[in-house]
Design a protein around this motif. Structure first.
Motif, PDB file in Angstrom:
ATOM      1  N   HIS A 148       0.968  -1.107   0.208  1.00 59.40           N
ATOM      2  CA  HIS A 148       0.471  -0.054   0.100  1.00 59.40           C
ATOM      3  C   HIS A 148       0.738   0.817   0.344  1.00 59.40           C
ATOM      4  O   HIS A 148       0.273   2.513  -0.277  1.00 59.40           O
ATOM      5  CB  HIS A 148      -0.927   0.241   0.824  1.00 59.40           C
ATOM      6  N   ASP A 154      -8.299  -2.596   3.831  1.00 59.20           N
ATOM      7  CA  ASP A 154      -7.740  -3.987   4.214  1.00 59.20           C
ATOM      8  C   ASP A 154      -8.859  -3.769   5.474  1.00 59.20           C
ATOM      9  O   ASP A 154      -8.465  -4.810   5.798  1.00 59.20           O
ATOM     10  CB  ASP A 154      -6.868  -4.629   4.791  1.00 59.20           C
ATOM     11  N   HIS A 158      -8.359  -5.648  -1.294  1.00 58.03           N
ATOM     12  CA  HIS A 158      -8.462  -6.996  -2.121  1.00 58.03           C
ATOM     13  C   HIS A 158      -9.717  -7.315  -2.389  1.00 58.03           C
ATOM     14  O   HIS A 158     -10.465  -7.482  -1.035  1.00 58.03           O
ATOM     15  CB  HIS A 158      -7.756  -7.435  -0.862  1.00 58.03           C
TER      16      HIS A 158
HETATM   17 ZN   LIG Z   1      -3.201  -5.183   2.407  1.00 58.90          ZN
END
Ligand SMILES: [Zn+2]
Length: 250
Positions: free
Chosen positions: A69, A162, A200
């Motif tokens: 990231h 995340d 993700h």
């Molecule tokens: Zn990640």
């Protein structure tokens, strides 16, 4: 190579396939500002966004300080970088350690990465005025202690970093699961949230938040979660096994 997708007017997604998983950042454009939400894994990952920055004021947000990231920042022109204060602390701890480990593992592959810590740090929340558009940054500890989500009220868009993931979120050894669920439940109950964009896996709506909460609750309760896909990549298969172990220890 990063794929740049126009998700909605003035909202672009930066999507990249890494060795074990895919990762997604975003680019938000207002009349005055360009905001890069996560710089991904390598300076070259930022190349496709450069033509869109033009003469706008560049702000960068780190959703958290994990390598996939924040390692691409050197590929952008200088800008102000916002992150949680705990993300800043990580730049003097695990962030350089991770880069050294990757350099040993794959000599030459990561030499262009230079680590750029955030300068504008906060705890709790911070509202960024992009001129007619607001990006609210909210601390949501869970996956890591420095995790943020970004909410754009004018668009009903939640950038989840995340804190949400499909097929399942990644729990770390020190993940505060109860706090994580509490933070997610707040957004699940917020009817202003129309679109949810994690870093993700799939994008979606508040259903995605509900599914991640159910998964995390199953870990705390020690129950097998019954809504996982029949076939998962090795990465998510291993992650699920580790998640159960970490949740048991917590
Ligand atoms: Zn990640």
């Amino acid at each position: 190579m990063t794929a740049l997708k126009e998700f909605a007017p003035k909202l672009y997604l930066t999507e990249l396939l890494l060795d074990d998983f895919d990762v997604r950042g975003a680019l938000i454009l207002s009349d005055t500002h360009a905001v890069v939400w996560d710089t991904l894994s390598h300076p070259r990952d930022m190349q496709p966004v450069l033509p869109l920055l033009r003469d706008k004021r560049l702000w960068i947000v780190y959703s958290h300080a994990d390598w996939d990231h924040v390692w691409g920042t050197a590929g952008l022109p200088p800008g102000e970088i916002f992150a949680h204060s705990e993300a800043y602390a990580r730049f003097a701890a695990d962030v350089p350690q991770e880069l050294n480990a990757k350099k040993l593992e794959q000599p030459g592959a990561w030499d262009a990465v230079s680590l750029v810590p955030p300068q504008m740090v906060f705890s709790g929340q911070l509202h960024l005025d992009l001129g007619g558009l607001t990006l609210e940054l909210h601390h949501l500890p869970g996956h890591t202690r420095d995790c943020l989500v970004g909410f754009i009220p004018q668009w009903g868009v939640l950038l989840a970093g995340d804190t949400l993931e499909t097929p399942l979120p990644v729990v770390n050894e020190d993940s505060p699961l109860a706090l994580w669920i509490e933070g997610l439940a707040r957004w699940q109950g917020d009817e202003r949230v129309k679109t949810v964009i994690p870093a993700h896996g799939e994008t979606g709506d508040r259903q995605l938040i509900a599914r991640n909460i159910a998964y995390l609750r199953s870990l705390i309760d020690g129950r097998e979660y019954d809504d996982l896909p029949a076939i998962m990549s090795a990465f998510y298969h291993d992650t699920h096994a580790k998640n159960k172990i970490y949740a048991r220890r917590a």
